[in-house]
Scaffold this motif. Sequence first.
Motif, short mmCIF file in Angstrom:
data_model
loop_
_atom_site.label_atom_id
_atom_site.label_comp_id
_atom_site.label_asym_id
_atom_site.label_seq_id
_atom_site.Cartn_x
_atom_site.Cartn_y
_atom_site.Cartn_z
N ASP A 92 0.88 -1.16 0.00
CA ASP A 92 0.00 0.00 0.00
C ASP A 92 0.92 1.21 0.00
O ASP A 92 2.09 1.10 0.44
CB ASP A 92 -0.85 -0.01 1.28
CG ASP A 92 -2.06 -0.94 1.11
OD1 ASP A 92 -2.83 -0.70 0.18
OD2 ASP A 92 -2.21 -1.87 1.91
N ARG A 98 3.63 1.84 2.50
CA ARG A 98 3.26 1.33 3.83
C ARG A 98 4.44 0.65 4.51
O ARG A 98 5.29 0.06 3.84
CB ARG A 98 2.12 0.32 3.65
CG ARG A 98 1.51 -0.13 4.93
CD ARG A 98 0.34 -1.08 4.64
NE ARG A 98 -0.40 -1.36 5.85
CZ ARG A 98 -1.59 -1.94 5.88
NH1 ARG A 98 -2.17 -2.32 4.75
NH2 ARG A 98 -2.21 -2.17 7.00
N ARG A 168 -13.78 5.90 3.65
CA ARG A 168 -12.52 6.10 2.90
C ARG A 168 -12.53 7.39 2.09
O ARG A 168 -11.69 7.55 1.19
CB ARG A 168 -12.27 4.89 1.99
CG ARG A 168 -12.12 3.60 2.77
CD ARG A 168 -11.75 2.42 1.90
NE ARG A 168 -10.31 2.33 1.71
CZ ARG A 168 -9.69 1.24 1.25
NH1 ARG A 168 -10.40 0.17 0.93
NH2 ARG A 168 -8.39 1.21 1.12
N LYS A 201 -7.41 1.34 -7.75
CA LYS A 201 -8.42 0.65 -6.96
C LYS A 201 -9.55 1.58 -6.57
O LYS A 201 -9.37 2.78 -6.60
CB LYS A 201 -7.75 0.04 -5.71
CG LYS A 201 -7.18 1.04 -4.70
CD LYS A 201 -6.33 0.32 -3.68
CE LYS A 201 -5.92 1.24 -2.55
NZ LYS A 201 -5.03 0.60 -1.58
N HIS A 202 -10.71 1.04 -6.26
CA HIS A 202 -11.08 -0.37 -6.23
C HIS A 202 -12.10 -0.55 -7.33
O HIS A 202 -13.16 0.10 -7.27
CB HIS A 202 -11.67 -0.76 -4.87
CG HIS A 202 -10.79 -0.34 -3.72
ND1 HIS A 202 -10.80 0.91 -3.18
CD2 HIS A 202 -9.85 -1.04 -3.03
CE1 HIS A 202 -9.91 0.99 -2.18
NE2 HIS A 202 -9.33 -0.18 -2.07
N MET A 245 -7.15 -3.17 -9.13
CA MET A 245 -7.58 -4.02 -8.02
C MET A 245 -9.09 -4.25 -8.10
O MET A 245 -9.86 -3.29 -8.16
CB MET A 245 -7.23 -3.37 -6.67
CG MET A 245 -7.54 -4.27 -5.47
SD MET A 245 -7.25 -3.45 -3.88
CE MET A 245 -5.48 -3.34 -3.86
N TYR A 248 -14.21 -5.49 -3.34
CA TYR A 248 -14.84 -6.51 -2.50
C TYR A 248 -16.28 -6.83 -2.90
O TYR A 248 -16.73 -7.96 -2.84
CB TYR A 248 -14.91 -6.01 -1.04
CG TYR A 248 -13.60 -6.12 -0.28
CD1 TYR A 248 -12.97 -7.34 -0.10
CD2 TYR A 248 -13.02 -4.99 0.27
CE1 TYR A 248 -11.78 -7.43 0.61
CE2 TYR A 248 -11.83 -5.07 0.98
CZ TYR A 248 -11.22 -6.29 1.15
OH TYR A 248 -10.05 -6.39 1.85
N ASP A 280 -8.79 -7.45 -4.32
CA ASP A 280 -8.62 -6.85 -3.01
C ASP A 280 -8.37 -8.01 -2.04
O ASP A 280 -8.59 -9.18 -2.36
CB ASP A 280 -9.82 -6.00 -2.60
CG ASP A 280 -9.45 -4.97 -1.53
OD1 ASP A 280 -8.43 -5.17 -0.83
OD2 ASP A 280 -10.16 -3.96 -1.38
N GLU A 497 -11.14 3.05 6.97
CA GLU A 497 -11.57 1.94 6.12
C GLU A 497 -12.39 0.97 6.95
O GLU A 497 -12.22 0.87 8.16
CB GLU A 497 -10.31 1.23 5.59
CG GLU A 497 -10.63 0.07 4.69
CD GLU A 497 -9.38 -0.67 4.22
OE1 GLU A 497 -8.32 -0.04 4.10
OE2 GLU A 497 -9.49 -1.88 3.96
C1 BGC Z 1 -8.09 -2.53 1.11
C2 BGC Z 1 -7.13 -2.23 -0.02
C3 BGC Z 1 -5.72 -2.49 0.41
C4 BGC Z 1 -5.61 -3.94 0.87
C5 BGC Z 1 -4.22 -4.33 1.32
C6 BGC Z 1 -7.85 -3.91 1.72
O1 BGC Z 1 -8.56 -4.04 2.91
O2 BGC Z 1 -9.42 -2.42 0.67
O3 BGC Z 1 -7.28 -0.89 -0.42
O4 BGC Z 1 -4.84 -2.23 -0.64
O5 BGC Z 1 -6.48 -4.13 1.98
O6 BGC Z 1 -3.86 -3.65 2.45
#
Ligand code: BGC
Length: 749
Positions: A92, A98, A168, A201-202, A245, A248, A280, A497
């Motif tokens: 991420d 990340r 988000r 995404k998404h 991506m 869900y 995802d 999120e």
């Molecule tokens: C999120 C994504 C994220 C993925 C990996 C998912 O819960 O919706 O945006 O890239 O987790 O962390």
Amino acid sequence: MKKHVIYMSVLSAFLSAASCQHKEKQTESNKLAEKVEVTYQGVPITNVYDSKIDSLIAEMTIEEKAGMLHGNSMFATKAIERLGIPELTMADGPLGVREEISRDSWAAAGWENDFATYYPAGGGLAATWNTELSYLFGTSVGEEAIARDKDVLLSPAINIIRTPLGGRTYEYFTEDPFLNKKLTVPFIVGVQENDVAVCVKHFAANNQETHRDYVDVQIDERALREIYLPAFKAAVQEAQAYSFMGAYNKFRGEYLCENGYMLNNVLRDEWGFKGIVISDWAAVHDTKKSIENGLDVEMGTPKPFDEFFYADALIEKVKSGVIAEADVDVHVKRVLQLMFSLKSIDDAGRAKGSINTEDHFQDAYKIAAESVVLLKNENNQLPIKLDGVKSIAVIGNNAKKKNALGGFGAGVKTKREVTPLEGLQNRLPESVTINYAEGYLERYSNDEKAKLGDITLNGPVTIDKLEPDMLEAAIKAAKSSDVAIIFAGSNRDYETEASDRASLKLPFGQEELIEKVLEVNPNTIVVIIAGAPFDIQNISQKSSALIWSWFNGSEGGNALADVILGTVNPSGKLPWTMPKKLEDSPAHATHSFPGDKSVNYTEGILVGYRWFDTKNVAPLYPFGYGLSYSKFEFSDLKTDKSVYKSDELIQVSFNVKNTGDFDGKEVAQLYVRDPESYVDKAAKELKGFKKVFIKSGEVQQVSTQLPVKELAYYNEVKKSWLVEPGEYVIKLGNSSRNIEAEVIIEVKD
Ligand code: BGC
């Protein structure tokens, strides 16, 4: 723009040998795969390259193929060492690269060298309305991603903001499809110039967190095409995005990671997408459906990686003949094409990048400085004039709150996050004393603060009662200081999120705190730091100076202080509508949020300001709104002709004059109205914008091009975009509600 170059060395020897051995083996997969041709900036990769990949695939066992198609750790697929194929590594995300996550759980890996720059979240970038800054963001974060050896950056996050409650919203850009695509394209180009793939995404119709794992989204085809898809389409056709991506949720009855309409028909067949679709995390539900309907790689949350749908289950289905191996090869080939495109197989010449550098912190500063939105400034209270100011009260938990990490979702482990209080300390002269009071506590009932893995469907429940002694200390600080600044709003634990907020109310008793401080010190500035709209109607009426800032990156506090003190003239504009109340927003006015098993977007194309303007509902602050310390005047709006054909460009020009005392930037916005149409249209739609810097007292002639095809609507019967002949009104202004000039043009067949 870089052209794609193919690098082959040690591997190429193996590949040529393999291709001799297997050259007669024309399987179904070879035929299918030959159609798949990776291009970069329109340059096709040669067939030689394609056939080498085929040869490599021919060497693989089904177990090895499956290994390339699913997570073998939290953020990587499996390598095939004997063939020299590495893992496909991912990270991420939207706020920066990340921190390193453990290979088999969501826990931090505990590395010492995974610090990164924290960039402003999506809302902040969008509020700059500056496409050059979007490109800067992309190049900067792309350099960081490659420096951390990541092949895929799970960004940008570009879902349309349909409801102000969306958990988000802070990560996404905007409610408007045009602004969305204009920011998305340069961001992607910037990232991918560093030999890192974006993962857009998404995809798609993922506009709420509530029930996100299963909600079945119904959108009429016109709204889908006109509102929810344009930025995704531009990501493919204008930016050559390497990966997408799958979301869900379900769309029209099918999960998006097995949705043949979206993945095969729209994304690949219609738009010509050549990259890979990654699920995802834990968004896959059926091996065969996903394989057949266009999903290339399954990623997920911890369960034994062999239990993924694309792991043992895939191997077994191929061995028993339920899935043809040729169908698996199509996906493997796409992943290999991506690896070659990124030079990750043979890294000769691959970008090296850099991370955590002063340059990157300054990139984050530039974005933050242009993102701050000045909402109200009566009597020119801002910028603060320091003459005679000996003390400033800084009030509010948000003055010290850090947002690089927090909540459920991707953040950044950073060595630098300048808070608003630190920003003021950095920028104020020593002669000014800062009297800090926390004012309110960030508290959640039943410990419902969103945590990783803890999904709170209705959002975290806050405790909104103020502590009397803290309130008293805040009042005392405000009373005894020349100026008071309150830092309120939300944070990334509250906006998160996996849950949407339950209401637009300011949490933690902040409204009461702000009212009480305003009563004792009229020279009070209110700063809201948040990623999404809040109900600030009362606060807006009572305060005379109101600023909006964002989860604004490593240098956010410095940028904010520079705006407050006038070193930076604010030029941010709201990327979404601030409603007076929740019920005024389209998804809520139509009672079509959040649904349960299914949600129907009944407002159709009237998302965001399109609804407010068409239905004549007054917002608190409109889309595109934001003040400056200067004033700008628009004049002489002209087009180069008055009649156009549907394939032509409208050359629009106008003058912008800075009539104020500060040099500054203004965002000229072009909206279009179609006064007579066969179909219902919104009162106006954004079709162009330009951010310009103009010195105090100067005039600048601005010109921009508006392609007539931008005036098209999606005709559901013909399944195509149509520009209706007739008159269109081009409107020029600096928000969707402040139009200063108009010109009429005509489109003829
Ligand atoms: C999120 C994504 C994220 C993925 C990996 C998912 O819960 O919706 O945006 O890239 O987790 O962390």
